[in-house]
Motif scaffolding. Structure first.
Motif, PDB file in Angstrom:
ATOM      1  N   THR A  31       0.625  -1.033  -0.191  1.00 33.38           N
ATOM      2  CA  THR A  31       0.195   0.152  -0.272  1.00 33.38           C
ATOM      3  C   THR A  31       0.590   1.449  -0.211  1.00 33.38           C
ATOM      4  OG1 THR A  31      -0.375  -0.702   2.527  1.00 33.38           O
ATOM      5  CG2 THR A  31      -1.537  -1.343   0.829  1.00 33.38           C
ATOM      6  N   ALA A  35       0.219   3.951  -3.165  1.00 38.67           N
ATOM      7  CA  ALA A  35       0.246   5.068  -2.994  1.00 38.67           C
ATOM      8  C   ALA A  35       1.318   6.196  -3.088  1.00 38.67           C
ATOM      9  CB  ALA A  35       0.006   6.137  -1.180  1.00 38.67           C
ATOM     10  N   VAL A 140      -7.523   3.672  -6.225  1.00 33.66           N
ATOM     11  CA  VAL A 140      -7.406   4.303  -4.428  1.00 33.66           C
ATOM     12  C   VAL A 140      -8.236   3.451  -3.279  1.00 33.66           C
ATOM     13  CG1 VAL A 140      -7.823   6.501  -3.115  1.00 33.66           C
ATOM     14  CG2 VAL A 140      -6.783   7.311  -5.778  1.00 33.66           C
ATOM     15  N   TYR A 163       2.072   3.213   5.085  1.00 30.26           N
ATOM     16  CA  TYR A 163       1.407   3.166   4.100  1.00 30.26           C
ATOM     17  C   TYR A 163       1.703   4.949   4.241  1.00 30.26           C
ATOM     18  CZ  TYR A 163      -2.899   5.696   1.605  1.00 30.26           C
ATOM     19  OH  TYR A 163      -3.425   6.101   0.766  1.00 30.26           O
ATOM     20  N   TYR A 167       2.864   8.054   1.260  1.00 26.77           N
ATOM     21  CA  TYR A 167       2.319   8.522   0.917  1.00 26.77           C
ATOM     22  C   TYR A 167       2.280   9.696   1.109  1.00 26.77           C
ATOM     23  CZ  TYR A 167      -2.346  11.465   0.530  1.00 26.77           C
ATOM     24  OH  TYR A 167      -3.803  12.143   0.625  1.00 26.77           O
TER      25      TYR A 167
END
Length: 424
Positions: A31, A35, A140, A163, A167
């Motif tokens: 993830t 991201a 997303v 994650y 991000y």
């Protein structure tokens, strides 16, 4: 994981704590990489290369066209996030529920960015940019749903931290990468499209999602439609507290960030070189603090077995940070803002996603509901500039009022989170 009569791994809506003794680091890596590879290219194009492309196509109307593209994108992204999330929850395939969407979104993201790159008229730019939003949101919501599907509650803070690390790197690094292509805008957009292409496939290979074919199929009825495509109604009090709490905190920061240059010039009274210097300092501080806290806050949240306390602490730090320039228009107050608010946002990025997973009304509609919670991000991007503009207009051009109002918004957001009942 239990097995079906065909010796096939059966999908489970959630993993319980006793089923997962160790944190599933690979889900965090999947993830986090996903991201990084959707958000970084998106912001590289949206914040840097899109305005440059618009200037090439229609230089005399560039401000209005950028606003048009942003407005259209927000509307399409909001709808796509919810609808694709709902469809993702319903998919029954040998590759699972999420994998087909994130791969299709990655391929479509490349194709639509190439289309946008080739556009030579305003209308074609708007149409291709809207299609890009659809495919981007096919990555997303399903990608986030991996955290609900495959991570036990006791590990969600740690995995959300991984994650959040991806991000945060994507959020700040994408714009830096995009800026390297300002002299070759077309090449830059192609590079961003190619990076997006890897987002879904890399995540899918790492996760290796089990088949969802053994899950009961749902027939289209009114009740099914309400459950999978409409805002949740039952057992949703905590869900909406999290949604609006998140929106208030995000609005507090986007209002300041959106008007940062004008604050530095008209309120702090810096010349052009001073503005450039302080924008760089503030951005660097916010990036470093966000990265550090995104790594550490999640595991701490797991250790103390609390989501609300870290998120409220984040809201409090954001409130203190955005309030600082109200006490003085000296340049150092903006540095303190970058440092303290950056710490708060780092904690928030890390733990907020874990909190979101624990307020979902129904694990069967995780992707759809996570898409709705994402409205806090898209909504704050709209509300932030509106709030700031309203304050400045009401004060006849003064920026002073932005700081106490945004501090109050962050505190209200934190209080809403504390009102959540079923999460510690």
């Amino acid at each position: 994981m239990s097995k079906s009569t065909e010796n096939e791994v059966v999908w489970q809506d959630t993993i319980q704590d006793d089923q997962q003794p160790k944190a599933p680091i690979k889900i965090g890596l999947a993830t986090g990489l996903g991201a990084l590879l959707w958000l970084g290219p998106y912001l590289g194009v949206n914040a840097v290369l899109l305005p440059a492309k618009v200037q090439q196509v229609a230089p005399s109307d560039k401000a209005q066209i950028v606003a048009l593209l942003a407005s259209a994108a927000m509307i399409v992204a909001t709808l796509a996030n919810i609808i694709i999330g709902g469809l993702s929850d319903l998919i029954r395939s040998r590759w699972g529920r999420r994998t087909p969407w994130i791969i299709a979104g990655s391929v479509g993201g490349l194709v639509t960015l190439l289309w946008f790159n080739a556009a030579s008229s305003v209308i074609m730019m708007v149409v291709s940019w809207c299609f890009y939003q659809v495919f981007l949101n096919a990555i997303v919501a399903p990608l986030l749903a991996f955290l609900q599907d495959r991570v036990a509650p006791k590990h969600r803070g740690t995995i959300s931290s991984i994650y959040a690390f991806g991000y945060v790197i994507g959020q700040y690094g994408g714009q830096v990468l995009g800026a390297q292509f300002l002299s070759t805008v077309g090449t830059g957009i192609i590079v961003m499209g190619v990076l997006t292409l890897f987002a879904g496939p890399l995540a899918a290979v790492i996760v290796r999602e089990p088949s969802s074919k053994a899950m009961p199929k749902k027939h289209f009825t009114f009740d099914m439609f309400v459950q999978n495509f409409v805002f949740p109604i039952h057992h949703a009090r905590d869900f909406y507290l999290a949604l609006f709490g998140k929106m208030m905190i995000n609005t507090a920061t986007t209002a300041i960030m959106g008007y940062q240059l004008y604050i530095l010039s008209d309120y702090i009274k810096l010349n052009t070189s001073g503005q450039q210097k302080y924008v760089s300092i503030i951005s660097t501080l916010m990036m470093i603090t966000a990265i550090v806290m995104s790594i550490t806050a999640g595991p701490i949240s797991d250790k103390i077995k609390s989501r609300k306390i870290p998120v409220f602490t984040a809201a409090l730090l954001v409130a203190i940070g955005v309030a600082m320039p109200a006490f003085s228009n000296a340049p150092w107050t903006m540095i303190v803002y970058g440092l303290v608010a950056g710490l708060g946002m780092g904690i928030f990025f890390s733990v907020d996603q874990a909190l979101n997973l624990e307020v979902l009304p129904d694990p069967n509609t995780a992707a759809k509901d996570l898409g709705i919670l994402n409205l806090a991000n898209t909504g704050s991007q709209i509300l932030g500039p509106i709030v700031a503009a309203a304050i400045v207009t009401a004060a006849h051009g003064s920026y002073y009022g932005i700081f106490p109002v945004c501090a109050a918004l962050a505190l209200v957001g934190g209080i809403l989170v504390l009102m959540i009942k079923k999460v510690k």
